[in-house]
Design an enzyme around this catalytic site. Structure first.
Site, mmCIF file in Angstrom:
data_model
loop_
_atom_site.group_PDB
_atom_site.id
_atom_site.type_symbol
_atom_site.label_atom_id
_atom_site.label_comp_id
_atom_site.label_asym_id
_atom_site.label_seq_id
_atom_site.Cartn_x
_atom_site.Cartn_y
_atom_site.Cartn_z
ATOM 1 N N ARG A 174 -36.318 20.531 35.957
ATOM 2 C CA ARG A 174 -35.290 19.584 36.405
ATOM 3 C C ARG A 174 -35.856 18.244 36.811
ATOM 4 N NH1 ARG A 174 -32.023 23.765 40.291
ATOM 5 N NH2 ARG A 174 -32.130 25.387 38.712
ATOM 6 N N GLU A 203 -40.955 30.350 40.036
ATOM 7 C CA GLU A 203 -40.183 29.734 38.950
ATOM 8 C C GLU A 203 -40.215 28.231 39.173
ATOM 9 O OE1 GLU A 203 -36.035 30.973 38.335
ATOM 10 O OE2 GLU A 203 -35.632 29.012 37.423
ATOM 11 N N LYS A 235 -31.239 37.039 34.378
ATOM 12 C CA LYS A 235 -30.991 36.345 35.634
ATOM 13 C C LYS A 235 -29.474 36.385 35.834
ATOM 14 C CE LYS A 235 -31.128 31.546 37.305
ATOM 15 N NZ LYS A 235 -32.090 30.538 37.759
HETATM 16 C C1 3PG Z 1 -31.565 28.392 40.399
HETATM 17 O O1 3PG Z 1 -31.696 27.661 39.470
HETATM 18 O O2 3PG Z 1 -31.917 29.576 40.348
HETATM 19 C C2 3PG Z 1 -30.873 27.904 41.598
HETATM 20 O O3 3PG Z 1 -30.867 26.537 41.686
HETATM 21 C C3 3PG Z 1 -31.368 28.473 42.852
HETATM 22 O O4 3PG Z 1 -30.247 28.529 43.614
HETATM 23 P P1 3PG Z 1 -30.266 28.198 45.164
HETATM 24 O O5 3PG Z 1 -30.672 26.755 45.272
HETATM 25 O O6 3PG Z 1 -28.875 28.460 45.639
HETATM 26 O O7 3PG Z 1 -31.281 29.109 45.798
#
Ligand code: 3PG
Length: 220
Positions: free
Chosen positions: A56, A52, A140
């Site tokens: 950002r 993924e 999700k």
């Molecule tokens: C996302 O967008 O899925 C999260 O930023 C991932 O979360 P994490 O940084 O806690 O793994």
């Protein structure tokens, strides 16, 4: 508004086949476009076939283009899609699927018509119910740990047993097993596969090793 419109069943099948390839999906925020291909290669060489890549960062779209060209067999989810306009950009760069942190009616509607399947982000039963009405069956769960984690997912299985989730947010090597053990979890995601210090240092060997460790431990 076509609230009860069902997604074609192929959509759920498509998402299932992508998620089946990857019990763990790395969530990437690529800061330097020149890191994109070596980073993705290190993950793929370690055995990770689904990524993924979030929108950002400024170079995200160019990073996705380069990875798609260099590694066409890898499934790319374009993440942090907040609006239909960003969804359209994801389609244009060849996303295999789209991931959203939360959902709006506009996104749900756009996703029903798009050729690219969406994994909509939900954190509550109410959000899930709206997605359900549009025909979505795969979601999700974000932010997983902050929204009740494993306990919440177990509770979701009561009223909406058919829904399946990719939880992300606060998942790591220590708790991934607890999520993957649930019947309604198809895979987990997170940024922990690509620690910022290793990416900043361009330590692709270390990332390859970490990916290998994760793939050996979690993948079928
Ligand atoms: C996302 O967008 O899925 C999260 O930023 C991932 O979360 P994490 O940084 O806690 O793994």
């Amino acid at each position: 508004m076509t609230i009860d419109k069902q997604l074609p069943s192929t959509r759920t099948t498509e998402l299932d086949s992508i998620c089946l390839k990857a019990e763990v999906i790395p969530v990437l925020a690529i800061q330097r476009v020149e890191d994109a291909v070596p980073l993705a290669k290190a993950l793929v060489e370690g055995g990770i076939m689904v990524l993924e890549i979030t929108l950002r960062t400024d170079c995200a779209l160019e990073a996705i283009r380069r990875i798609k060209e260099a590694l066409p067999h890898v499934s790319i989810g374009v993440g942090t899609v907040l609006t239909p306009a960003q969804y359209r950009l994801a389609e244009q760069v060849g996303a295999d699927f789209v991931v959203t942190p939360g959902t709006t009616e506009a996104l749900y509607r756009y996703g029903v018509e798009s050729p690219v399947p969406m994994l909509p982000g939900v954190a509550t039963v109410s959000e899930l119910m709206v997605g359900w009405q549009y025909g979505y069956r795969r979601f999700k769960f974000f932010p997983a740990e902050a929204s009740g984690g494993v306990k919440a997912l177990k509770a979701f299985a009561g009223p909406i047993a058919e829904a399946r989730f990719c939880p992300t947010g606060g998942i790591n090597l220590d708790n991934a097993d607890d999520y993957l053990a649930l019947n309604n979890v198809m895979c987990v995601g997170g940024s922990w596969l690509t620690p910022k210090s290793l990416v900043d240092a361009g330590d692709w060997n270390a990332i390859r090793r970490l990916a290998r460790e994760v793939a050996d431990r979690f993948h079928h």
